[in-house]
Design a protein around this motif. Structure first.
Motif, PDB file in Angstrom:
ATOM      1  N   ALA A 268      24.469  38.113  43.129  1.00  0.00           N
ATOM      2  CA  ALA A 268      23.336  37.869  44.019  1.00  0.00           C
ATOM      3  C   ALA A 268      22.048  38.133  43.243  1.00  0.00           C
ATOM      4  CB  ALA A 268      23.421  38.772  45.244  1.00  0.00           C
ATOM      5  N   THR A 269      22.131  39.040  42.243  1.00  0.00           N
ATOM      6  CA  THR A 269      21.107  39.181  41.207  1.00  0.00           C
ATOM      7  C   THR A 269      21.683  38.559  39.953  1.00  0.00           C
ATOM      8  OG1 THR A 269      20.329  41.262  42.151  1.00  0.00           O
ATOM      9  CG2 THR A 269      19.712  40.795  39.876  1.00  0.00           C
ATOM     10  N   PRO A 270      21.115  37.451  39.423  1.00  0.00           N
ATOM     11  CA  PRO A 270      21.716  36.748  38.282  1.00  0.00           C
ATOM     12  C   PRO A 270      22.038  37.685  37.120  1.00  0.00           C
ATOM     13  CG  PRO A 270      19.932  35.457  39.196  1.00  0.00           C
ATOM     14  CD  PRO A 270      19.888  36.787  39.889  1.00  0.00           C
ATOM     15  N   ALA A 271      23.186  37.447  36.485  1.00  0.00           N
ATOM     16  CA  ALA A 271      23.640  38.343  35.418  1.00  0.00           C
ATOM     17  C   ALA A 271      24.569  37.595  34.480  1.00  0.00           C
ATOM     18  CB  ALA A 271      24.351  39.552  36.018  1.00  0.00           C
ATOM     19  N   THR A 272      24.717  38.134  33.270  1.00  0.00           N
ATOM     20  CA  THR A 272      25.653  37.579  32.291  1.00  0.00           C
ATOM     21  C   THR A 272      27.022  38.223  32.476  1.00  0.00           C
ATOM     22  OG1 THR A 272      25.207  39.255  30.614  1.00  0.00           O
ATOM     23  CG2 THR A 272      23.760  37.321  30.652  1.00  0.00           C
ATOM     24  N   THR A 273      28.018  37.664  31.813  1.00  0.00           N
ATOM     25  CA  THR A 273      29.361  38.238  31.872  1.00  0.00           C
ATOM     26  C   THR A 273      29.368  39.670  31.361  1.00  0.00           C
ATOM     27  OG1 THR A 273      30.349  36.045  31.560  1.00  0.00           O
ATOM     28  CG2 THR A 273      31.746  37.949  31.086  1.00  0.00           C
ATOM     29  N   THR A 274      28.672  39.906  30.249  1.00  0.00           N
ATOM     30  CA  THR A 274      28.607  41.255  29.677  1.00  0.00           C
ATOM     31  C   THR A 274      27.963  42.231  30.644  1.00  0.00           C
ATOM     32  OG1 THR A 274      28.454  40.357  27.438  1.00  0.00           O
ATOM     33  CG2 THR A 274      27.732  42.627  27.747  1.00  0.00           C
ATOM     34  N   GLU A 275      26.879  41.824  31.262  1.00  0.00           N
ATOM     35  CA  GLU A 275      26.195  42.695  32.219  1.00  0.00           C
ATOM     36  C   GLU A 275      27.090  43.008  33.414  1.00  0.00           C
ATOM     37  OE1 GLU A 275      21.583  41.321  31.363  1.00  0.00           O
ATOM     38  OE2 GLU A 275      22.775  40.285  32.875  1.00  0.00           O
ATOM     39  N   LEU A 276      27.806  42.002  33.899  1.00  0.00           N
ATOM     40  CA  LEU A 276      28.689  42.208  35.042  1.00  0.00           C
ATOM     41  C   LEU A 276      29.828  43.153  34.688  1.00  0.00           C
ATOM     42  CD1 LEU A 276      28.822  38.521  36.274  1.00  0.00           C
ATOM     43  CD2 LEU A 276      27.807  40.425  37.532  1.00  0.00           C
ATOM     44  N   ALA A 277      30.419  42.955  33.499  1.00  0.00           N
ATOM     45  CA  ALA A 277      31.513  43.818  33.079  1.00  0.00           C
ATOM     46  C   ALA A 277      31.042  45.266  32.987  1.00  0.00           C
ATOM     47  CB  ALA A 277      32.069  43.347  31.740  1.00  0.00           C
ATOM     48  N   ALA A 279      28.370  46.669  34.537  1.00  0.00           N
ATOM     49  CA  ALA A 279      27.973  47.217  35.830  1.00  0.00           C
ATOM     50  C   ALA A 279      29.167  47.506  36.727  1.00  0.00           C
ATOM     51  CB  ALA A 279      27.019  46.256  36.526  1.00  0.00           C
ATOM     52  N   LEU A 280      30.179  46.647  36.690  1.00  0.00           N
ATOM     53  CA  LEU A 280      31.309  46.779  37.601  1.00  0.00           C
ATOM     54  C   LEU A 280      32.479  47.560  37.010  1.00  0.00           C
ATOM     55  CD1 LEU A 280      31.302  43.147  39.039  1.00  0.00           C
ATOM     56  CD2 LEU A 280      30.365  45.205  40.095  1.00  0.00           C
ATOM     57  N   GLY A 281      32.421  47.802  35.686  1.00  0.00           N
ATOM     58  CA  GLY A 281      33.480  48.577  35.066  1.00  0.00           C
ATOM     59  C   GLY A 281      34.800  47.857  34.961  1.00  0.00           C
ATOM     60  N   ILE A 282      34.772  46.531  34.775  1.00  0.00           N
ATOM     61  CA  ILE A 282      36.000  45.765  34.603  1.00  0.00           C
ATOM     62  C   ILE A 282      35.898  44.951  33.319  1.00  0.00           C
ATOM     63  CG2 ILE A 282      36.584  45.677  37.040  1.00  0.00           C
ATOM     64  CD1 ILE A 282      35.285  43.010  37.286  1.00  0.00           C
ATOM     65  N   ALA A 283      37.036  44.488  32.836  1.00  0.00           N
ATOM     66  CA  ALA A 283      37.078  43.803  31.548  1.00  0.00           C
ATOM     67  C   ALA A 283      36.310  42.484  31.593  1.00  0.00           C
ATOM     68  CB  ALA A 283      38.526  43.540  31.140  1.00  0.00           C
ATOM     69  N   PRO A 284      35.617  42.137  30.498  1.00  0.00           N
ATOM     70  CA  PRO A 284      34.909  40.849  30.457  1.00  0.00           C
ATOM     71  C   PRO A 284      35.807  39.660  30.753  1.00  0.00           C
ATOM     72  CG  PRO A 284      34.198  42.228  28.638  1.00  0.00           C
ATOM     73  CD  PRO A 284      35.357  42.938  29.294  1.00  0.00           C
ATOM     74  N   ALA A 285      37.064  39.713  30.285  1.00  0.00           N
ATOM     75  CA  ALA A 285      37.984  38.595  30.546  1.00  0.00           C
ATOM     76  C   ALA A 285      38.256  38.450  32.039  1.00  0.00           C
ATOM     77  CB  ALA A 285      39.294  38.812  29.792  1.00  0.00           C
ATOM     78  N   THR A 286      38.362  39.568  32.733  1.00  0.00           N
ATOM     79  CA  THR A 286      38.582  39.522  34.189  1.00  0.00           C
ATOM     80  C   THR A 286      37.357  38.962  34.894  1.00  0.00           C
ATOM     81  OG1 THR A 286      40.052  41.433  34.042  1.00  0.00           O
ATOM     82  CG2 THR A 286      39.157  40.900  36.219  1.00  0.00           C
ATOM     83  N   VAL A 287      36.172  39.393  34.451  1.00  0.00           N
ATOM     84  CA  VAL A 287      34.936  38.855  35.015  1.00  0.00           C
ATOM     85  C   VAL A 287      34.875  37.351  34.818  1.00  0.00           C
ATOM     86  CG1 VAL A 287      32.417  38.842  34.846  1.00  0.00           C
ATOM     87  CG2 VAL A 287      33.654  41.005  34.732  1.00  0.00           C
ATOM     88  N   SER A 288      35.183  36.896  33.613  1.00  0.00           N
ATOM     89  CA  SER A 288      35.141  35.455  33.317  1.00  0.00           C
ATOM     90  C   SER A 288      36.090  34.670  34.206  1.00  0.00           C
ATOM     91  CB  SER A 288      35.490  35.218  31.836  1.00  0.00           C
ATOM     92  OG  SER A 288      34.515  35.778  30.995  1.00  0.00           O
ATOM     93  N   GLU A 289      37.277  35.225  34.434  1.00  0.00           N
ATOM     94  CA  GLU A 289      38.252  34.538  35.292  1.00  0.00           C
ATOM     95  C   GLU A 289      37.729  34.430  36.720  1.00  0.00           C
ATOM     96  OE1 GLU A 289      42.783  35.198  37.036  1.00  0.00           O
ATOM     97  OE2 GLU A 289      42.069  36.384  35.326  1.00  0.00           O
ATOM     98  N   HIS A 290      37.155  35.532  37.221  1.00  0.00           N
ATOM     99  CA  HIS A 290      36.610  35.505  38.577  1.00  0.00           C
ATOM    100  C   HIS A 290      35.445  34.518  38.679  1.00  0.00           C
ATOM    101  CE1 HIS A 290      39.295  38.552  39.710  1.00  0.00           C
ATOM    102  NE2 HIS A 290      38.541  39.635  39.526  1.00  0.00           N
ATOM    103  N   LEU A 291      34.596  34.491  37.678  1.00  0.00           N
ATOM    104  CA  LEU A 291      33.459  33.563  37.686  1.00  0.00           C
ATOM    105  C   LEU A 291      33.925  32.112  37.655  1.00  0.00           C
ATOM    106  CD1 LEU A 291      31.063  35.419  35.223  1.00  0.00           C
ATOM    107  CD2 LEU A 291      30.631  35.003  37.651  1.00  0.00           C
ATOM    108  N   ARG A 292      34.964  31.859  36.890  1.00  0.00           N
ATOM    109  CA  ARG A 292      35.488  30.495  36.819  1.00  0.00           C
ATOM    110  C   ARG A 292      35.978  30.043  38.195  1.00  0.00           C
ATOM    111  NH1 ARG A 292      39.292  31.450  33.518  1.00  0.00           N
ATOM    112  NH2 ARG A 292      37.909  31.367  31.704  1.00  0.00           N
ATOM    113  N   THR A 293      36.672  30.934  38.902  1.00  0.00           N
ATOM    114  CA  THR A 293      37.143  30.601  40.245  1.00  0.00           C
ATOM    115  C   THR A 293      35.976  30.353  41.188  1.00  0.00           C
ATOM    116  OG1 THR A 293      39.156  31.912  39.927  1.00  0.00           O
ATOM    117  CG2 THR A 293      38.508  31.428  42.193  1.00  0.00           C
ATOM    118  N   LEU A 294      34.956  31.208  41.123  1.00  0.00           N
ATOM    119  CA  LEU A 294      33.789  31.045  41.990  1.00  0.00           C
ATOM    120  C   LEU A 294      33.044  29.748  41.687  1.00  0.00           C
ATOM    121  CD1 LEU A 294      32.461  34.728  41.923  1.00  0.00           C
ATOM    122  CD2 LEU A 294      33.563  33.571  43.856  1.00  0.00           C
TER     123      LEU A 294
END
Length: 326
Positions: A268-277, A279-294
């Motif tokens: 909801a606040t624009p962010a990069t994969t690295t920033e999301l990983a 901030a949320l404490g999850i692996a960048p690969a997991t973030v990327s997978e979730h973003l791809r689905t979204l």
């Protein structure tokens, strides 16, 4: 930029700074919109902290980034706990306290009567600032402190392993997307610098994981205090999740699952994969997978910004995210 020779680099260390956390938390509350990652905490804090204490603790900061020496990290192994705040303030030289109060009064354009009153009575200032800090701590930070300490310990351990495997420079390079180790210095991009001038890093640099620094890096380089960097601890956005057992975004969760809904809430606040990983404490690969689905569901979009890709919600994604959100 903070230059570090080999001896100074060897003195870099980590420490949690409760007092600095109070100042950084107050900066978050000063924002017109604290952002989705802090919104729940901000709402809870405004409800649970006495209104006068809340007003005064915010008055002890200014603008986007000024955290005064009242909250500074000090030299030595241990940082002041909140119960130590009166002693910490009593040990602050009058000239430093006067400098901070003068700058705060100027930043508030003389419009905050409490700050003006403190400037004329340093004994009163020390006592009342300590009381305000303690009251704010009880309502806004104490409920999350033990969970934060666990995150901080894990974060420090992870960086210690990085230093052991790859060296101190590589560890510094991995603190935050805006911190870059050049081999001779730390280049810090987009930093909020609470400083009146450069301070030699002869004693090294104090690195302080923070629940409230993100998305910035905060740099403190004020003599006579040790140079310090506050950075967002990995996974800080999980600290306030338990305050809502039903979840933040029920409609999104029902559609795409809790993990993807968390990522959707974060962009909801624009962010990069690295920033999301981070901030949320999850692996960048997991973030990327979730973003791809979204993105496949047309709930998120991607925009290249230089060498980075920034993700944000589409209008459809925003409508779904906040449909029935608590």
């Amino acid at each position: 930029m903070i230059e570090l020779d080999a001896a100074q680099l060897s003195r870099v260390r980590f420490a949690v700074s409760p007092l600095w956390e109070v100042g950084l938390a107050a900066l978050v509350l000063r924002r017109a919109d604290p952002g989705v990652l802090f919104r729940r905490w901000a709402e809870q804090s405004r409800r649970d902290v006495d209104a006068t204490a809340l007003d005064r603790v915010m008055a002890l900061t200014a603008g986007r980034d000024f955290v005064p020496d009242i909250f500074s990290a000090r030299s030595g192994e241990d940082q002041p706990e909140i119960s130590d705040a009166p002693d910490h303030l009593r040990g602050m030289p009058d000239e430093l306290l006067a400098r901070d109060l003068t700058r705060l009064d100027r930043a508030h354009r003389g419009g905050h009567s409490w700050i003006q009153a403190l400037g004329g009575d340093h004994t009163r200032a020390r006592e009342e600032i300590a009381d305000v800090v303690a009251e704010f701590w009880r309502g806004a930070i104490a409920p999350h402190w033990q969970a934060f300490r666990r995150l901080a310990r894990a974060d420090i351990a992870r960086h210690a392993l990085s230093a052991a495997d790859e060296g101190q420079g590589a560890m510094l390079d991995g603190l935050h997307p805006g911190v870059v180790w050049t081999g001779e210095a730390l280049d810090i991009f987009g930093a909020c610098e609470t400083s009146f001038g450069p301070t030699p890093a002869d004693r090294g640099v104090l690195l302080t994981p923070s629940a409230f620094a993100w998305p910035h890096v905060h740099v403190m380089s004020n003599a006579p205090f040790q140079p310090a960097i506050a950075y967002g601890v990995r996974g800080f956005a999980t600290l306030w999740e338990s305050s809502n057992e039903e979840g933040s975004f029920p409609a999104m969760e029902r559609l795409v699952g809790a993990g993807r809904a968390r990522v959707a809430g974060a962009i909801a606040t624009p962010a990069t994969t690295t920033e999301l990983a981070h901030a949320l404490g999850i692996a960048p690969a997991t973030v990327s997978e979730h973003l791809r689905t979204l993105r496949d569901a047309r709930l998120a979009s991607a925009l290249r910004d230089g060498r980075s890709v920034v993700y944000s919600l589409t209008e459809l994604g925003r409508e779904l995210l906040f449909a029935g959100a608590s």
